[in-house]
Design a protein around this motif. Sequence first.
Motif, short mmCIF file in Angstrom:
data_model
loop_
_atom_site.label_atom_id
_atom_site.label_comp_id
_atom_site.label_asym_id
_atom_site.label_seq_id
_atom_site.Cartn_x
_atom_site.Cartn_y
_atom_site.Cartn_z
N THR A 189 27.54 46.74 -11.38
CA THR A 189 26.78 45.51 -11.48
C THR A 189 27.36 44.81 -13.25
O THR A 189 27.71 46.27 -14.11
CB THR A 189 25.33 46.05 -11.51
OG1 THR A 189 24.55 45.46 -10.77
CG2 THR A 189 24.42 44.67 -12.45
N ALA A 190 27.84 43.61 -13.54
CA ALA A 190 28.13 43.36 -14.77
C ALA A 190 27.55 43.78 -16.23
O ALA A 190 26.27 43.19 -15.72
CB ALA A 190 29.22 41.52 -14.31
N ARG A 191 27.75 43.42 -17.52
CA ARG A 191 27.07 44.12 -18.53
C ARG A 191 26.11 43.53 -18.81
O ARG A 191 24.75 43.90 -18.87
CB ARG A 191 28.47 44.66 -19.35
CG ARG A 191 27.11 44.98 -20.59
CD ARG A 191 28.09 45.41 -21.82
NE ARG A 191 29.34 45.87 -21.23
CZ ARG A 191 28.73 47.43 -21.93
NH1 ARG A 191 28.23 47.44 -22.51
NH2 ARG A 191 30.02 48.35 -21.75
N ALA A 192 26.58 41.87 -18.43
CA ALA A 192 26.04 40.79 -19.23
C ALA A 192 24.09 40.72 -18.02
O ALA A 192 23.04 40.47 -18.36
CB ALA A 192 26.57 39.33 -19.11
N ALA A 193 25.02 40.32 -16.75
CA ALA A 193 23.88 40.64 -15.64
C ALA A 193 23.21 41.59 -15.48
O ALA A 193 22.21 41.30 -15.25
CB ALA A 193 24.57 39.98 -14.77
N GLY A 194 23.62 43.01 -16.23
CA GLY A 194 22.42 43.37 -15.98
C GLY A 194 21.42 43.61 -16.71
O GLY A 194 20.41 44.10 -16.90
N ARG A 195 22.11 43.81 -17.84
CA ARG A 195 20.87 43.41 -19.27
C ARG A 195 20.46 42.35 -18.70
O ARG A 195 18.86 42.46 -19.35
CB ARG A 195 22.25 42.99 -20.39
CG ARG A 195 21.13 42.67 -22.08
CD ARG A 195 20.25 44.05 -22.29
NE ARG A 195 19.21 44.36 -23.63
CZ ARG A 195 18.63 45.14 -23.86
NH1 ARG A 195 19.05 46.08 -23.33
NH2 ARG A 195 17.76 45.06 -25.66
N GLU A 196 20.43 41.82 -18.01
CA GLU A 196 19.92 40.70 -17.67
C GLU A 196 17.87 40.91 -17.06
O GLU A 196 17.49 40.36 -17.06
CB GLU A 196 19.92 39.00 -17.01
CG GLU A 196 19.14 37.88 -16.83
CD GLU A 196 20.18 36.88 -16.31
OE1 GLU A 196 19.51 35.83 -15.85
OE2 GLU A 196 21.28 36.87 -16.50
N GLU A 197 19.14 41.64 -15.40
CA GLU A 197 18.43 42.24 -15.04
C GLU A 197 17.01 43.05 -15.56
O GLU A 197 16.02 43.50 -15.35
CB GLU A 197 19.23 42.89 -13.89
CG GLU A 197 19.23 41.84 -12.67
CD GLU A 197 18.28 41.06 -11.76
OE1 GLU A 197 18.24 41.87 -10.90
OE2 GLU A 197 17.90 40.41 -12.48
N VAL A 198 17.39 43.91 -16.00
CA VAL A 198 16.97 44.92 -17.00
C VAL A 198 16.21 44.46 -17.84
O VAL A 198 14.15 44.95 -17.77
CB VAL A 198 17.69 45.94 -18.28
CG1 VAL A 198 16.78 46.83 -18.42
CG2 VAL A 198 18.80 47.29 -16.52
N LEU A 199 15.82 43.54 -18.01
CA LEU A 199 14.90 42.68 -19.09
C LEU A 199 13.95 42.33 -18.57
O LEU A 199 13.05 41.99 -18.70
CB LEU A 199 15.52 42.44 -20.25
CG LEU A 199 16.56 42.57 -21.64
CD1 LEU A 199 16.93 41.52 -22.65
CD2 LEU A 199 15.55 43.32 -22.34
N ARG A 200 14.22 41.67 -17.04
CA ARG A 200 13.46 40.94 -16.10
C ARG A 200 12.63 41.87 -15.92
O ARG A 200 11.39 41.81 -15.70
CB ARG A 200 14.82 40.15 -15.45
CG ARG A 200 13.26 39.75 -14.00
CD ARG A 200 13.96 38.89 -13.60
NE ARG A 200 13.58 38.28 -11.98
CZ ARG A 200 13.02 38.81 -10.75
NH1 ARG A 200 14.08 40.51 -11.08
NH2 ARG A 200 12.30 38.44 -10.04
#
Length: 249
Positions: free
Chosen positions: A98-109
């Motif tokens: 998982t790409a870093r930016a996409a992963g951060r977005e998913e975590v926050l979601r």
Amino acid sequence: MRLRGVSRSFGGHRVLAPLDLDLRAGSTVALVGASGCGKSTLLRLVAGLDTPSAGTVEVAGQPVRGVHPRTAVVFQEPRLLPWRDLAGNVAFGLPRGTARAAGREEVLRWLEVVGLEDFAGHRPRRVSGGMAQRTALARALVRRPGVLLLDEPFAALDALTRLRMQDLLDEVQRGTGATVVFVTHDVDEALHLADRVLVLGKDGNDDEAGARVVRDLVVDAPRPRDRADAATARLRVELLDLLGVPRTA
């Protein structure tokens, strides 16, 4: 999910008799029964955390060998990494690659879904048991699992937090369409969340026979459910009787 002839023995002690089960995709199934009857053993076999002594477990038509990439597990204890903040613990569940930016977005979601977006930077020791368990649920859901397995995930929570977590799990399952299998000793929890309740037990007094499904109970009521619904109240009496707690006069 399909089980064919699945049994489990430890040494000379058979815990599970051969089981044949078909679980419909997108359904929620509760496993209930007396302590030590093999509920958690069955869940571990489905999760790929243990291997059957005989038989096969399939998820989406593929045999389970080790932890299946479409499966996520939530345990009774949150099992968070104390040196990571809540966001870091949820990120631990992200699929590989998982790409870093996409992963951060998913975590926050998912932290927002479980109501913890304002606590992303907190370490586990700074939050309550209910918040820690919500973090564990978010860590499982960030994988976007097709199968979500839960082993008494709310047993250690206070009564009010437990009810809220039940409603959260129900809402998330209906929103994602994941297949959910959970172990519980709480009959009311099983009837509030499950489309099917599988009662595990043994026939007669043969301790070596292994547990099997002694009752497959369909809960034919729309979700979300009213905890005061008369239909589930009648099923509650039946389940308690099967578990050795008959209705008193």
